[in-house]
Design an enzyme around this catalytic site. Sequence first.
Site, PDB file in Angstrom:
ATOM      1  N   GLY A 202      76.232  59.169  -3.447  1.00  0.00           N
ATOM      2  CA  GLY A 202      77.624  58.955  -3.195  1.00  0.00           C
ATOM      3  C   GLY A 202      77.810  57.435  -2.735  1.00  0.00           C
ATOM      4  O   GLY A 202      77.683  56.599  -3.467  1.00  0.00           O
TER       5      GLY A 202
ATOM      6  N   ASP B  22      71.633  67.522   5.318  1.00  0.00           N
ATOM      7  CA  ASP B  22      72.761  67.107   4.435  1.00  0.00           C
ATOM      8  C   ASP B  22      74.009  67.971   4.525  1.00  0.00           C
ATOM      9  O   ASP B  22      74.340  68.870   4.011  1.00  0.00           O
ATOM     10  CB  ASP B  22      72.374  67.275   2.978  1.00  0.00           C
ATOM     11  CG  ASP B  22      73.947  65.895   2.388  1.00  0.00           C
ATOM     12  OD1 ASP B  22      74.790  65.586   3.125  1.00  0.00           O
ATOM     13  OD2 ASP B  22      73.540  65.784   1.187  1.00  0.00           O
TER      14      ASP B  22
ATOM     15  N   GLY C 140      66.403  56.715  -0.058  1.00  0.00           N
ATOM     16  CA  GLY C 140      67.322  57.641  -1.112  1.00  0.00           C
ATOM     17  C   GLY C 140      68.833  57.074  -1.024  1.00  0.00           C
ATOM     18  O   GLY C 140      68.981  56.185  -0.385  1.00  0.00           O
TER      19      GLY C 140
ATOM     20  N   ASP D  81      77.083  73.115   0.634  1.00  0.00           N
ATOM     21  CA  ASP D  81      76.340  72.336  -0.396  1.00  0.00           C
ATOM     22  C   ASP D  81      74.944  72.783  -0.153  1.00  0.00           C
ATOM     23  O   ASP D  81      74.081  71.962  -0.456  1.00  0.00           O
ATOM     24  CB  ASP D  81      76.601  70.900  -0.362  1.00  0.00           C
ATOM     25  CG  ASP D  81      76.051  70.185  -1.596  1.00  0.00           C
ATOM     26  OD1 ASP D  81      76.005  70.952  -2.441  1.00  0.00           O
ATOM     27  OD2 ASP D  81      75.650  69.205  -1.511  1.00  0.00           O
TER      28      ASP D  81
ATOM     29  N   LYS E 211      71.495  74.096  -1.468  1.00  0.00           N
ATOM     30  CA  LYS E 211      70.581  74.085  -2.744  1.00  0.00           C
ATOM     31  C   LYS E 211      69.400  73.443  -2.288  1.00  0.00           C
ATOM     32  O   LYS E 211      68.921  73.123  -1.360  1.00  0.00           O
ATOM     33  CB  LYS E 211      71.367  73.121  -3.662  1.00  0.00           C
ATOM     34  CG  LYS E 211      71.706  71.666  -3.122  1.00  0.00           C
ATOM     35  CD  LYS E 211      72.292  70.860  -4.069  1.00  0.00           C
ATOM     36  CE  LYS E 211      72.561  69.461  -3.371  1.00  0.00           C
ATOM     37  NZ  LYS E 211      73.353  68.558  -4.371  1.00  0.00           N
ATOM     38  N   PRO E 212      68.196  73.589  -3.217  1.00  0.00           N
ATOM     39  CA  PRO E 212      67.115  73.378  -2.992  1.00  0.00           C
ATOM     40  C   PRO E 212      66.809  71.799  -2.563  1.00  0.00           C
ATOM     41  O   PRO E 212      65.781  71.727  -1.831  1.00  0.00           O
ATOM     42  CB  PRO E 212      66.174  73.624  -4.445  1.00  0.00           C
ATOM     43  CG  PRO E 212      67.059  74.666  -4.972  1.00  0.00           C
ATOM     44  CD  PRO E 212      68.466  74.362  -4.546  1.00  0.00           C
ATOM     45  N   ALA E 213      67.717  71.198  -2.995  1.00  0.00           N
ATOM     46  CA  ALA E 213      67.619  69.550  -2.521  1.00  0.00           C
ATOM     47  C   ALA E 213      67.951  69.241  -1.197  1.00  0.00           C
ATOM     48  O   ALA E 213      67.357  68.285  -0.578  1.00  0.00           O
ATOM     49  CB  ALA E 213      68.400  68.681  -3.558  1.00  0.00           C
ATOM     50  N   ASN E 214      68.672  70.183  -0.567  1.00  0.00           N
ATOM     51  CA  ASN E 214      69.174  70.038   0.905  1.00  0.00           C
ATOM     52  C   ASN E 214      68.261  71.147   1.765  1.00  0.00           C
ATOM     53  O   ASN E 214      68.658  71.144   3.106  1.00  0.00           O
ATOM     54  CB  ASN E 214      70.461  70.303   0.898  1.00  0.00           C
ATOM     55  CG  ASN E 214      71.356  69.453   0.472  1.00  0.00           C
ATOM     56  OD1 ASN E 214      70.771  68.091   0.059  1.00  0.00           O
ATOM     57  ND2 ASN E 214      72.378  69.481   0.062  1.00  0.00           N
TER      58      ASN E 214
ATOM     59  N   GLU F 138      66.139  62.884  12.667  1.00  0.00           N
ATOM     60  CA  GLU F 138      64.661  63.032  12.858  1.00  0.00           C
ATOM     61  C   GLU F 138      63.998  62.502  11.337  1.00  0.00           C
ATOM     62  O   GLU F 138      64.627  62.711  10.442  1.00  0.00           O
ATOM     63  CB  GLU F 138      64.257  64.114  13.138  1.00  0.00           C
ATOM     64  CG  GLU F 138      64.482  65.328  12.356  1.00  0.00           C
ATOM     65  CD  GLU F 138      63.765  66.764  12.801  1.00  0.00           C
ATOM     66  OE1 GLU F 138      62.575  66.550  13.150  1.00  0.00           O
ATOM     67  OE2 GLU F 138      64.293  67.693  12.836  1.00  0.00           O
TER      68      GLU F 138
END
Length: 262
Positions: free
Chosen positions: A20, A157, A17, A137, A139-142, A93
Amino acid sequence: MQGEVVAERFEVGRKIGAGGMGTVHRAVDRLTGETVALKLLRARGDDGQTLPDAIDIARFEREASLLAQLEHPGVVRYVAHGQSGDRVWLAMEWLEGQTLADRLQRRGLTLPEAVSVVRQAAEALAPAHARGVVHRDLKPANLFLVGGDPAQLKVLDFGIARALGAGHTLTHTGTAIGTPHYMSPEQARAEKGVDPSTDVYALGVVLYECLAGQRPFEGESPIAVLAKILLEEPPPLVVRVPDVPPTLDALLQRLLAKDPAE
């Protein structure tokens, strides 16, 4: 990059991944033999990209320091961090599974699964909030589903997390920081002193999205979304999900209240 050994300890594998100023790689910890996720701040000259500035480096180091303090089964586990040459790094991890964002894109969650996911996230954040740490922050991605199981969630994150009472902010003056659709009204206004209630608001957006298949506020641009967050009331969940329990709809209205005190 692949095959490089960072800090004479972490053997870098494939990149998994980027975002930024940093990249994340699968790596092997030679000290323990375990697989880890190794986050690297982009070094001078890497891929011809813009170089990180002092704010980027300070924010990266703050993420590592905060994560090291947050020992909770619902938060991705800290392994180590440091600086090696011109690289700043953070080892965590290694998790197998998928993010909540990936899951929602492929197929939704049942109502019990959605409530479980948000409850687990809240339980993981409670100790962070007790320490005065705000994620900022969510959100579903985190939010990561270990093994793809909604019953096993990890919060990821903490890159823009902030400790309450910090002496300065790691951003430019007047800049709103976060992901527009999940930002609380006070975040959208770039207010100082954002507190844990901003994470509560974001959890409300996540729960709404899990149940309705869409976020409360959409728009053609980030500015349009932020304007709706500031000026409009969220559509009642019952309008989009007629069979939702009234108590859950009422809870969402509280989570998404404009006033943090509510």
